[in-house]
Design a protein around this motif. Structure first.
Motif, PDB file in Angstrom:
ATOM      1  N   THR A 218      -6.627  -7.522   3.619  1.00  0.00           N
ATOM      2  CA  THR A 218      -7.759  -6.823   3.028  1.00  0.00           C
ATOM      3  C   THR A 218      -7.646  -5.360   3.435  1.00  0.00           C
ATOM      4  N   LYS A 220     -10.104  -3.455   3.702  1.00  0.00           N
ATOM      5  CA  LYS A 220     -11.355  -3.099   4.356  1.00  0.00           C
ATOM      6  C   LYS A 220     -11.113  -2.844   5.845  1.00  0.00           C
ATOM      7  N   ASN A 221     -11.745  -1.797   6.363  1.00  0.00           N
ATOM      8  CA  ASN A 221     -11.655  -1.485   7.784  1.00  0.00           C
ATOM      9  C   ASN A 221     -12.559  -2.442   8.559  1.00  0.00           C
ATOM     10  N   LEU A 222     -11.956  -3.288   9.405  1.00  0.00           N
ATOM     11  CA  LEU A 222     -12.709  -4.300  10.138  1.00  0.00           C
ATOM     12  C   LEU A 222     -12.926  -3.933  11.600  1.00  0.00           C
ATOM     13  N   SER A 228     -12.402   5.087  12.310  1.00  0.00           N
ATOM     14  CA  SER A 228     -11.750   5.357  11.030  1.00  0.00           C
ATOM     15  C   SER A 228     -10.263   5.006  11.057  1.00  0.00           C
TER      16      SER A 228
END
Length: 477
Positions: A218, A220-222, A228
C-alpha cells in the motif's frame, strides 16, 4: 506475500539485467593488471579470490545497516519495500559498483581523492574532512552499541567491553587486511546470509499457515507517529538501498580485486544481496508484529536490538537466538573496525603517508581512537541522527562524482545523474526539516529544496556537461 516475492524478483533480475547494462556501459577490462597485483604490499594491497572479496565487501557495507535500518523503515509500512527494491537496483548498486571501479582505476584511491579528481580540489578538501568525520561517527556508534549489549548479556562492566572492542579495532585497523578481516569476515558474511534465509523461511511458513500473514503493498504512510515518507524514509533506510558509507568501503576492496571484470560480482552484487537482506528484515518485522503500531511499541520498549532478538527467537528458536547475537553484536563490530581502517587509509592518501610501516599505521590510528573515546561520552541517539544525514549526503556527492566520471569518458550520464538529483532533494529537505537540522516547516523546506536542487543541477551541467573539454581539463588538474 505477492509484494515481497515481486520485490525479491526485481532485485535478483536487476543484478542480471541492469547490472550487466552498467558493466557494459562502463566497459571493464578482464586482462588489465589491477592495483592488487601491481601495487601489492602485503598490508592493504593484497590479491584475493573474488568470492572472498565479495563476502568481505558484503559484510563491510552491511553490518547492522540492513537490519536496524530496515526494521525502523518498516514503520512506514510496505511502501518501504519500494525504496529498498528500486533504490538498491538503480541507485545503491550503481553507486557501490562505480565507487569500487573508479577507485580501482585510480590505484585504490579513497573516496575523497576520487571526489577531488572529478569535482575539483575544493570538494576534495571538503570530502576529506566529511568522510573521516563520518567514519569516526560510524566507528564510535559501533563501539557503543555492541559494548552495551554485551554488558547486558554477560553482566560485565560496560567499560570492560568498550576497552576490549577498541583494542580489537586497533588490531584490525593496523594489521594486514588478510590477517584478520580476510579470515573472519567471509564467515560472518555467510552467517548473515544464512540468518536472512532462515527468517525468510519462517515468515513464508507463517504466511502459508495463516499464523501471521504478510501485509501487501500500500502506498499509504503507516508510520504511527505520522513521520513523512519524504524525506525521512530515504534516510531511515540507507544501507539496504543507498549508503554513502559504502563509498568509503569499496576502495578497500578495490585494492584486493584481481581482475577488473570482477567488479560487477563484488560491488554491484554485494549491494544487491544487502538489499535482499534489508527486504527480508523489513518484511519480517511487519509480518511478525502484524502492524506498524505493534512494531513501534516493540521498538520503544525493547529497542531495535531487542526486536532483532525477539524476531530471531520467535521464528528460529535456539538457532535464532545464536544468530541474533551475531546480528546485534558481531555485525556492528565488523562495521566499526572497517570504518576506522578506511579512515586510516583516507588520511594516509591525503597526506601521502606510506602504510607499509606499522609505525605509520599506528601514528594515524591512535588519534582516531582518542576521538572515538571522547565521542563515546556523547548520547548515542544524537550521533546516529547526524550520521543518517551525513551518510546520505556523502552518497549524493559520490553520485555527482560518478556522473562527472561518466561524462569525462563519454558515457551515458543519466544512470547516476537521476539518483544524484533525487538524493540532493532528499538531503536538502531532510536537513531543513529534521530536529537536528533547521526545523523548517515542510511546505517551506520542500520548496527551498526544489530550488536548491535545480541550482545544483544547473551548475553541475554547466561545468561538466555543456563543455566536455573543460570537464576533462578540470579532472586532469
Amino acid at each position: 506475500m505477492k509484494t515481497f516475492f515481486g520485490c525479491l524478483a526485481i532485485l535478483i533480475i536487476g543484478y542480471f539485467t541492469y547490472g550487466k547494462y552498467i558493466d557494459r556501459l562502463v566497459g571493464t577490462n578482464e586482462k588489465g593488471e589491477t592495483p592488487a597485483t601491481r601495487l601489492q604490499d602485503g598490508v592493504d594491497y593484497v590479491p584475493m579470490p573474488w568470492h572472498k572479496v565479495f563476502l568481505i565487501q558484503f559484510l563491510n557495507i552491511a553490518g547492522t545497516g540492513p537490519i536496524f535500518g530496515a526494521i525502523s523503515g518498516a514503520l512506514f509500512g510496505p511502501v518501504a519495500f519500494l525504496w529498498i527494491t528500486f533504490g538498491c537496483v538503480f541507485a545503491g548498486a550503481v553507486h557501490d559498483y562505480l565507487s569500487g571501479l573508479i577507485s580501482l582505476r585510480h590505484d585504490g584511491a579513497s573516496v575523497s581523492e576520487l571526489v577531488g579528481l572529478y569535482l575539483g580540489k575544493t570538494m576534495m578538501m571538503i570530502m576529506r574532512v566529511f568522510s573521516v568525520v563520518l567514519l569516526i561517527l560510524v566507528g564510535t556508534v559501533f563501539v557503543n552499541s555492541p559494548a552495551a549489549l554485551l554488558s547486558t548479556m554477560t553482566g560485565k562492566s560496560l567499560l570492560v567491553w568498550t576497552i576490549i572492542i577498541i583494542i580489537y579495532y586497533i588490531v584490525a585497523t593496523v594489521l594486514p587486511v588478510d590477517k584478520v578481516i580476510g579470515k573472519i569476515y567471509p564467515l560472518f558474511g555467510a552467517a548473515l546470509l544464512i540468518m536472512a534465509v532462515g527468517l525468510c523461511g519462517g515468515m513464508i511458513y507463517n504466511d502459508i499457515t495463516g499464523v501471521k500473514p504478510m501485509m501487501e503493498l500500500t502506498l499509504k504512510n503507516l508510520h504511527p507517529s505520522g513521520l513523512s515518507v519524504f524525506p525521512f524514509l530515504f534516510t531511515t533506510i540507507a544501507c539496504g538501498a543507498l549508503s554513502g558509507f559504502h563509498a568509503t568501503q569499496s576502495p578497500m576492496m578495490a585494492r584486493c580485486v584481481q581482475r577488473e571484470d570482477e567488479c560487477k560480482k563484488v560491488f554491484f552484487g554485494a549491494m544487491i544481496v544487502e538489499g535482499i537482506v534489508a527486504l527480508v528484515w523489513c518484511a519480517v518485522a511487519i509480518s511478525f508484529f502484524g502492524d506498524t503500531l505493534s512494531l513501534s511499541n516493540a521498538i520503544n520498549t525493547q529497542g531495535v536490538s531487542g526486536v532483532v532478538s525477539t524476531i530471531s527467537k520467535g521464528l528460529l528458536g535456539t538457532f535464532g537466538a545464536i544468530l541474533a547475537v551475531l546480528g546485534v553484536v558481531a555485525c556492528p563490530i565488523t562495521s566499526g573496525d572497517t570504518a576506522f581502517r578506511s579512515a586510516r587509509l583516507t588520511i594516509a592518501d591525503a597526506f601521502k603517508i606510506k602504510q607499509d610501516s606499522i609505525i605509520n599505521r599506528f601514528l594515524i590510528a591512535i588519534p582516531l581512537f582518542v576521538i572515538c573515546i571522547i565521542l563515546n561520552q556523547v548520547d548515542f541517539n544524537i550521533i546516529w541522527r547526524y550520521f543518517a544525514w551525513s551518510n546520505q549526503t556523502l552518497a549524493t556527492i559520490f553520485l555527482w562524482t560518478a556522473t562527472a566520471f561518466l561524462i569525462k569518458n563519454n558515457k551515458t550520464r543519466w544512470v547516476t545523474m537521476i539518483p544524484a538529483i533525487f538524493m540532493t532533494y532528499i538531503c536538502v529537505t531532510y536537513i531543513l526539516q529534521a530536529p537536528e537540522g533547521f526545523r523548517i516547516a515542510p511546505n517551506i523546506s520542500n520548496g527551498v529544496a526544489v530550488v536548491a536542487t535545480i541550482v545544483i543541477t544547473y551548475v553541475f551541467n554547466k561545468k561538466f556537461y555543456v563543455n566536455r573539454e573543460q570537464a576533462k581539463i578540470i579532472t586532469e588538474e
